[in-house]
Design an enzyme around this catalytic site. Structure first.
Site, mmCIF file in Angstrom:
data_model
loop_
_atom_site.group_PDB
_atom_site.id
_atom_site.type_symbol
_atom_site.label_atom_id
_atom_site.label_comp_id
_atom_site.label_asym_id
_atom_site.label_seq_id
_atom_site.Cartn_x
_atom_site.Cartn_y
_atom_site.Cartn_z
ATOM 1 N N LYS A 15 1.321 -1.268 9.186
ATOM 2 C CA LYS A 15 2.576 -0.830 9.190
ATOM 3 C C LYS A 15 3.573 -1.198 9.801
ATOM 4 C CE LYS A 15 3.932 4.246 9.740
ATOM 5 N NZ LYS A 15 3.438 5.651 9.264
ATOM 6 N N GLY A 29 7.737 3.565 2.890
ATOM 7 C CA GLY A 29 8.697 5.198 3.642
ATOM 8 C C GLY A 29 9.805 5.027 3.882
ATOM 9 N N LEU A 59 0.983 -1.475 0.226
ATOM 10 C CA LEU A 59 -0.083 -0.495 -0.388
ATOM 11 C C LEU A 59 0.835 1.546 0.339
ATOM 12 C CD1 LEU A 59 -2.630 -0.930 2.518
ATOM 13 C CD2 LEU A 59 -2.966 -1.424 -0.093
ATOM 14 N N ASP A 73 2.720 16.586 9.022
ATOM 15 C CA ASP A 73 3.728 16.234 7.975
ATOM 16 C C ASP A 73 2.073 16.109 6.784
ATOM 17 O OD1 ASP A 73 5.344 15.056 6.076
ATOM 18 O OD2 ASP A 73 5.532 13.056 7.006
#
Ligand code: ADP
Ligand code: MG
Length: 327
Positions: free
Chosen positions: A60, A40, A37, A156
């Site tokens: 994650k 980073g 998906l 962010d």
């Protein structure tokens, strides 16, 4: 001096209530094959199904060691912020947390519509319509207002960190990625955290204090991108981008903004201001004339019996997991 018990000097929260599971993640979840998906520098996000419920989640995977430094406390902070925001429908839900020797795994509500980035840069027919931008921007602002009320700055905000519950029909937004977020408190100054060049506010470049207004700058950039598909300060390289930002090198009469409604331009102008104190707050933005424009009348949709002027934009009860998939 008094330092809040749950908050360290650096603006990180350290108390979480989600139990950290140390048994094997893969005993409870199966990977759904396909493209990951997202990815980073230190995290990768993949789609999983929870075996006991059949529900889909985004997991994650976050490395605890980064550049030789232990970052576990930063991950705990990210978890704490997600917990703090559970009552906002516009922030992604945290389902569970797992920990291995090298990683923490955040099991998140799956946002099936992907990043708003994709629609921002899409061809005109797939791109957001002005009324979509207004509806999504209201949601983003409500989410950010909630965070700011609770002294959290995201730091962010960008089209890659705003996801959609579904893309067609266009669903609702979910704010993700609290990796750079911080608590702002009145008694200590926060500086030095670096976001993503294109979206950072002038005070970050100038090493000046960070506040909730820092996010509001990014909201201005976000609005510009959602409306035009282009990034207002992006230069040919980092240096040029930074220069464009610190000089607020932006033109409101460019080709990109032709046809954009004037209230939307006024909205951006109230945010892309050098002096943080002069920028509109999230609450003020929610009152801005641009966002008061009525939604267009609903198209007749078979069973639809919506009286004119009535909308369904009030969030229905947002339940535990990805709605909008089944439609
Ligand atoms: P990073 O800190 O590495 O930027 P993010 O939390 O932003 O990590 O996740 C990276 C990308 O993964 C996002 O930009 C998005 O495309 C995807 N992603 C993250 N969370 C979810 C989610 N809950 N549902 C669907 N996709 C997600
Ligand atoms: Mg991100």
């Amino acid at each position: 001096q008094v330092v809040e018990a749950n908050q360290s000097r650096s603006g990180l929260l350290s108390d979480i209530r989600t139990p950290i599971k140390t048994d094997a993640f893969h005993d409870h979840y199966s990977l759904i094959p396909g493209r990951e998906l997202g990815r980073g520098k230190f995290a990768v996000v993949k789609k999983y199904v929870e075996k006991c419920t059949g529900k889909v989640y985004a997991a994650k995977f976050m490395r605890k060691r980064r550049k030789g430094q232990d970052c576990r406390l930063e991950i705990i902070h990210e978890i704490a912020v997600l917990e703090l925001a559970t009552s906002s429908p516009w922030v992604v839900d945290l389902h569970e947390v797992y920990e291995t020797a090298s990683e923490m795994i955040l099991v998140l509500e799956f946002a099936a519509g992907g990043e708003i980035f994709n629609q921002c840069v899409a061809e005109r027919d797939e791109a957001f319509k002005p009324e979509d931008v207004r509806r999504l921007m209201r949601q983003i602002l409500e989410g950010i207002a909630y965070l700011h009320k609770n002294s959290v700055v995201h730091l962010d905000l960008k089209p890659q960190n705003i996801l959609l519950t579904s893309d067609s029909p266009l669903g609702d937004i979910k704010i993700v990625d609290f990796g750079l977020s911080r608590m702002v408190s009145s008694n200590q100054e926060l500086r030095e955290i670096m976001g993503t060049p294109e979206y950072v506010a002038p005070e970050i470049l100038n090493y000046e204090p960070i506040s909730t207004a820092t996010d509001m700058w990014s909201i201005g950039v976000l609005a510009y991108m959602m409306l035009t598909g282009t990034s207002p300060f992006l230069g040919d390289d980092k240096q040029e981008t930074f220069l464009n930002i610190s000089q607020i090198n932006i033109s409101y009469s460019t080709e990109e903004l032709q046809g954009i409604e004037q209230p939307a331009i006024d909205f951006m102008k109230s945010l892309l201001i050098k002096e943080p104190q002069q920028r509109a707050t999230a609450e003020e933005c929610l009152q801005h004339p641009w966002l008061q424009l009525p939604p267009p009348p609903k198209e007749a949709e078979g069973a639809g019996d919506t009286a004119s002027g009535q909308t369904c934009s009030v969030p229905l009860t947002i339940s535990e997991s990805g709605e909008g998939e089944q439609g």
